[in-house]
Write a protein that holds these residues in place. Structure first.
Motif, PDB file in Angstrom:
ATOM      1  N   ILE A  78       1.057  -1.273  -0.149  1.00 31.72           N
ATOM      2  CA  ILE A  78       0.200  -0.081  -0.143  1.00 31.72           C
ATOM      3  C   ILE A  78       0.835   1.434   0.058  1.00 31.72           C
ATOM      4  N   THR A  79       2.174   1.180   0.403  1.00 31.77           N
ATOM      5  CA  THR A  79       3.188   2.290   0.363  1.00 31.77           C
ATOM      6  C   THR A  79       3.251   2.555  -1.320  1.00 31.77           C
ATOM      7  N   ASP A  80       3.509   1.757  -2.007  1.00 32.77           N
ATOM      8  CA  ASP A  80       3.637   1.995  -3.512  1.00 32.77           C
ATOM      9  C   ASP A  80       2.515   2.720  -4.008  1.00 32.77           C
ATOM     10  N   ILE A  81       1.289   2.192  -3.632  1.00 27.57           N
ATOM     11  CA  ILE A  81      -0.054   3.013  -4.168  1.00 27.57           C
ATOM     12  C   ILE A  81      -0.018   4.428  -3.550  1.00 27.57           C
ATOM     13  N   ALA A  82       0.227   4.606  -2.309  1.00 26.34           N
ATOM     14  CA  ALA A  82       0.129   6.144  -1.667  1.00 26.34           C
ATOM     15  C   ALA A  82       1.325   6.752  -2.210  1.00 26.34           C
ATOM     16  N   LYS A  83       2.397   6.118  -2.678  1.00 19.89           N
ATOM     17  CA  LYS A  83       3.395   7.044  -3.395  1.00 19.89           C
ATOM     18  C   LYS A  83       2.934   7.664  -4.794  1.00 19.89           C
ATOM     19  N   ALA A  84       2.362   6.791  -5.363  1.00 22.04           N
ATOM     20  CA  ALA A  84       1.757   7.072  -6.814  1.00 22.04           C
ATOM     21  C   ALA A  84       0.763   8.293  -6.408  1.00 22.04           C
ATOM     22  N   LYS A  85      -0.098   8.103  -5.540  1.00 19.62           N
ATOM     23  CA  LYS A  85      -1.192   9.116  -5.417  1.00 19.62           C
ATOM     24  C   LYS A  85      -0.679  10.607  -4.721  1.00 19.62           C
ATOM     25  N   THR A  86       0.150  10.558  -4.062  1.00 21.66           N
ATOM     26  CA  THR A  86       0.614  11.859  -3.254  1.00 21.66           C
ATOM     27  C   THR A  86       2.020  12.211  -3.480  1.00 21.66           C
ATOM     28  N   GLY A  87       2.843  11.530  -4.054  1.00 23.93           N
ATOM     29  CA  GLY A  87       4.221  11.631  -4.296  1.00 23.93           C
ATOM     30  C   GLY A  87       4.948  11.073  -2.959  1.00 23.93           C
ATOM     31  N   GLU A  88       6.216  11.049  -2.980  1.00 24.83           N
ATOM     32  CA  GLU A  88       7.193  10.530  -2.179  1.00 24.83           C
ATOM     33  C   GLU A  88       7.027  10.949  -0.530  1.00 24.83           C
ATOM     34  N   SER A 131       3.569   9.788   1.409  1.00 26.85           N
ATOM     35  CA  SER A 131       3.167   8.557   1.212  1.00 26.85           C
ATOM     36  C   SER A 131       2.967   8.007   2.695  1.00 26.85           C
ATOM     37  N   ALA A 132       3.787   8.364   3.619  1.00 23.08           N
ATOM     38  CA  ALA A 132       3.707   7.671   5.013  1.00 23.08           C
ATOM     39  C   ALA A 132       2.512   8.060   5.661  1.00 23.08           C
ATOM     40  N   ASP A 133       2.093   9.494   5.511  1.00 20.68           N
ATOM     41  CA  ASP A 133       1.070  10.007   6.107  1.00 20.68           C
ATOM     42  C   ASP A 133      -0.253   9.441   5.527  1.00 20.68           C
ATOM     43  N   VAL A 134      -0.269   9.158   4.136  1.00 18.63           N
ATOM     44  CA  VAL A 134      -1.627   8.494   3.649  1.00 18.63           C
ATOM     45  C   VAL A 134      -1.679   7.131   4.260  1.00 18.63           C
ATOM     46  N   VAL A 135      -0.479   6.493   4.360  1.00 19.06           N
ATOM     47  CA  VAL A 135      -0.645   5.081   5.085  1.00 19.06           C
ATOM     48  C   VAL A 135      -1.201   4.954   6.499  1.00 19.06           C
ATOM     49  N   LYS A 136      -0.645   6.107   7.032  1.00 19.23           N
ATOM     50  CA  LYS A 136      -1.028   6.308   8.555  1.00 19.23           C
ATOM     51  C   LYS A 136      -2.514   6.517   8.879  1.00 19.23           C
ATOM     52  N   ASN A 137      -2.974   7.332   8.029  1.00 21.76           N
ATOM     53  CA  ASN A 137      -4.318   7.785   8.002  1.00 21.76           C
ATOM     54  C   ASN A 137      -5.232   6.635   7.702  1.00 21.76           C
TER      55      ASN A 137
END
Length: 45
Positions: free
Chosen positions: A26-36, A39-45
């Motif tokens: 899911i980190t790879d998916i988050a990077k694609a959505k918001t940028g490097e 991505s940690a904030d997207v996964v955390k939330n």
């Protein structure tokens, strides 16, 4: 454990296989959505 990468809309996504289960990164998916940087904030939330 077997690892492979698939491309979804030109975004590389890692997939790991353990026994009968597949895990998508899911980190790879988050990077694609918001940028490097976010991505940690997207996964955390």
């Amino acid at each position: 454990m077997e690892n492979r990468i698939i491309n979804v809309q030109n975004v590389p996504i890692s997939i790991s296989k353990q026994e009968l289960d597949d895990y998508i990164c899911i980190t790879d998916i988050a990077k694609a959505k918001t940028g490097e940087s976010r991505s940690a904030d997207v996964v955390k939330n």
